[in-house]
Write an enzyme that holds these catalytic residues in place. Structure first.
Site, mmCIF file in Angstrom:
data_model
loop_
_atom_site.group_PDB
_atom_site.id
_atom_site.type_symbol
_atom_site.label_atom_id
_atom_site.label_comp_id
_atom_site.label_asym_id
_atom_site.label_seq_id
_atom_site.Cartn_x
_atom_site.Cartn_y
_atom_site.Cartn_z
ATOM 1 N N LYS A 1 0.824 -1.206 0.000
ATOM 2 C CA LYS A 1 0.000 0.000 0.000
ATOM 3 C C LYS A 1 0.860 1.258 0.000
ATOM 4 C CE LYS A 1 -3.213 -2.843 -0.089
ATOM 5 N NZ LYS A 1 -2.278 -3.983 -0.176
ATOM 6 N N THR B 1 1.765 -21.507 10.259
ATOM 7 C CA THR B 1 3.093 -21.338 9.670
ATOM 8 C C THR B 1 3.136 -20.414 8.460
ATOM 9 O OG1 THR B 1 2.653 -23.480 8.611
ATOM 10 C CG2 THR B 1 4.099 -23.488 10.517
ATOM 11 N N PRO C 1 -1.724 -11.967 -13.028
ATOM 12 C CA PRO C 1 -2.585 -10.806 -12.787
ATOM 13 C C PRO C 1 -3.609 -11.070 -11.689
ATOM 14 C CG PRO C 1 -3.354 -11.950 -14.730
ATOM 15 C CD PRO C 1 -2.150 -12.716 -14.236
ATOM 16 N N HIS D 1 -26.250 12.728 -1.498
ATOM 17 C CA HIS D 1 -25.990 13.134 -2.898
ATOM 18 C C HIS D 1 -25.098 14.370 -2.905
ATOM 19 C CE1 HIS D 1 -26.659 13.764 -7.188
ATOM 20 N NE2 HIS D 1 -26.860 15.054 -6.919
#
Length: 482
Positions: free
Chosen positions: A52, A141, A179, A447
């Site tokens: 990240k 593990t 991918p 909204h």
């Protein structure tokens, strides 16, 4: 040789192992934790946190590159690969340090260093220095990257995803094989940081998606950024003086050759169980030698042995590892009084752009469950024309929701969408609460927000359940720009 007798032994000190240790200790039992490698979780060292960090750098670069579309024209644009990787590693080390501090708080007598192997169903040998006998045990593990053995001929020019976070600088070009979640995240991030990326897959799969509509939408989007062939026909791959040559057939069947600095193998992870000597125990294993376990108790075919985290080969995600560790540790600590633990609704997120997420049951699972006989309905929403997504120039993606005919019960979702991490959480909470589509539509929607796309898909789904009117294009009640 040292001899130890314990109530519970935990093999592994990763996320699952630490959770199992603390939960088992809560039963006031003598608990010993064995670690054969470096302390520090997969997530902190080579998984969710450093990946990240790399993605955050890539997102920052992408925002600058996209700024002119808003009429904002930044000055000199330059990506300093060394600085990028320096921050990735520095912050990674900070996260690892937090984990190590937690491990340091565990009493020294509860930790044993070395590789464990079973002598019998209740006895472990740690290297050649310690023999441990336990009433119950938890196998936690973890896992490691895996790739075809033939690729080892590439030597140091073959890297696994774990290696990326040790780089001092960014390469000029890479070929990424796989991918899936890890491959897509790394591939897109490296591309946006100025690395030339080619990505190859097998079988057409993409990031764990099973819905063909969502997968096609996501694949088209990624292929518009960098080379992506999810069902590649790769021939020769050979190390040369200044890189790796790769021969492959393109979409038209024309032979091509590329040369890259590095090959990154993101072709999956393998549970670390082969050195444990499980074959001596008479334990039920799958065809890959991984222990079979009950999904709710994490109990193997040997009642006193439990398995958790990546070693269980169920869902290799941090929150799942933590939950499994708690369940396994609790049952090991209370053995033989076994309890079923709470397993959360499935929630998986891929931090690409658009993000990818799966909630609850996926399309393929529902096809198997219902036999494709129209017993579940599908509702969808495209983000190409969704109001808030267009405002922020992130209008790519597709959301597909599934519900049971008759009951209207919300079953799951697959999506490639902006802010999918947040949409997925809302949907996962609804799924775990066993909400119906009608109940979900009663919830408030502000909204303009991206979440309005969920409302659009829910309304489409409600129509498919024959519980509401068909969607009307550009209907104000449906939410213009939803």
């Amino acid at each position: 040789m040292k001899h130890i007798t314990a109530d519970v032994v935990i093999i592994g000190s990763g996320t699952a192992g630490l959770a199992a240790y603390r939960t088992a200790r809560a039963h006031h039992k003598k608990v010993v934790m064995i670690e054969g490698g470096r302390y520090g979780t997969t997530c902190a060292r080579v998984g969710c946190m450093p990946s990240k960090l790399l993605i955050a750098a890539a997102d920052s670069a992408h925002r600058v590159a996209e700024a002119p579309a808003f009429g904002v024209h930044p000055g000199e644009f330059r990506i300093d690969g060394r600085q990028v990787m320096s921050r990735v590693k520095a912050e990674r080390d900070r996260f690892v340090g937090l984990v190590l501090a937690s491990i340091d708080s565990i009493p020294a007598q509860d930790k044993v260093a070395g590789h464990a192997r079973f002598v019998d169903q209740h006895t472990l040998m740690v290297d050649e220095h310690t023999r441990i006998t336990a009433t119950s045990l938890v196998i936690a593990t973890g896992s490691r990257p895996t790739f075809p053995d033939a690729w080892r001929e590439l030597g140091t020019l073959l890297q696994v995803s774990d290696d990326v976070f040790e780089w001092d600088r960014l390469p000029r070009s890479v070929a990424v094989f796989g991918p899936g979640v890890i491959g897509l995240e790394l591939g897109q991030a490296l591309h946006r940081l100025g690395v030339k990326v080619w990505m190859f897959g097998v079988g057409g799969q993409l990031a764990g998606l099973t819905d063909p509509v969502v997968m096609a939408c996501a694949g088209k989007g990624f292929a518009g950024e960098f080379f992506l062939d999810a069902d590649a026909r790769v021939g020769r791959m050979e190390r040369v003086a200044d890189g790796v040559d790769i021969d492959f057939l393109d979409a038209e069947g024309v032979s091509e050759r590329i040369r890259v600095d590095l090959v990154i193998a993101a072709t999956g992870r393998l549970p670390n169980v082969e050195r444990l000597g499980l074959e001596r125990l008479g334990m039920a294993l799958d065809d890959k030698g991984v222990p079979l376990a009950d999904a709710y108790t994490l109990q193997t075919s040997l009642p006193h042995i439990f398995v958790a985290g990546d070693a269980s080969n169920q869902l290799p995600l941090l929150h799942e590892a933590n939950a499994q560790g708690r369940i396994a540790g609790d049952n090991a600590g209370r053995f033989p009084d076994i309890r079923a633990g709470l397993r959360h609704s499935r929630l998986a997120v891929v931090f690409t752009d658009p993000q990818i997420a799966m909630v609850g049951a996926g399309y393929r699972e529902l096809e198997r469950r219902y036999g494709g006989g129209g017993f579940f309905a599908i509702g969808q929403a495209s983000f190409e024309d969704q109001g808030r997504s267009r405002v922020v120039l992130r209008n790519r993606g597709m959301l597909r929701l599934y519900a049971e005919q008759g009951s209207g019960l919300f079953l799951g979702a697959e999506m490639s969408a902006p802010e999918a991490e947040h949409l997925a959480h809302l949907l996962a909470w609804a799924h775990q609460s066993r909400m119906t589509v009608a109940q979900m539509l009663e919830m408030p929607f502000y909204h303009p927000v991206i979440e309005e796309g969920v409302r659009t898909a829910l309304r489409d789904l409600n129509a498919g359940l024959h519980r509401g009117p068909a969607m009307v294009d550009r209907c104000m009640e449906c939410g213009v720009g939803d």
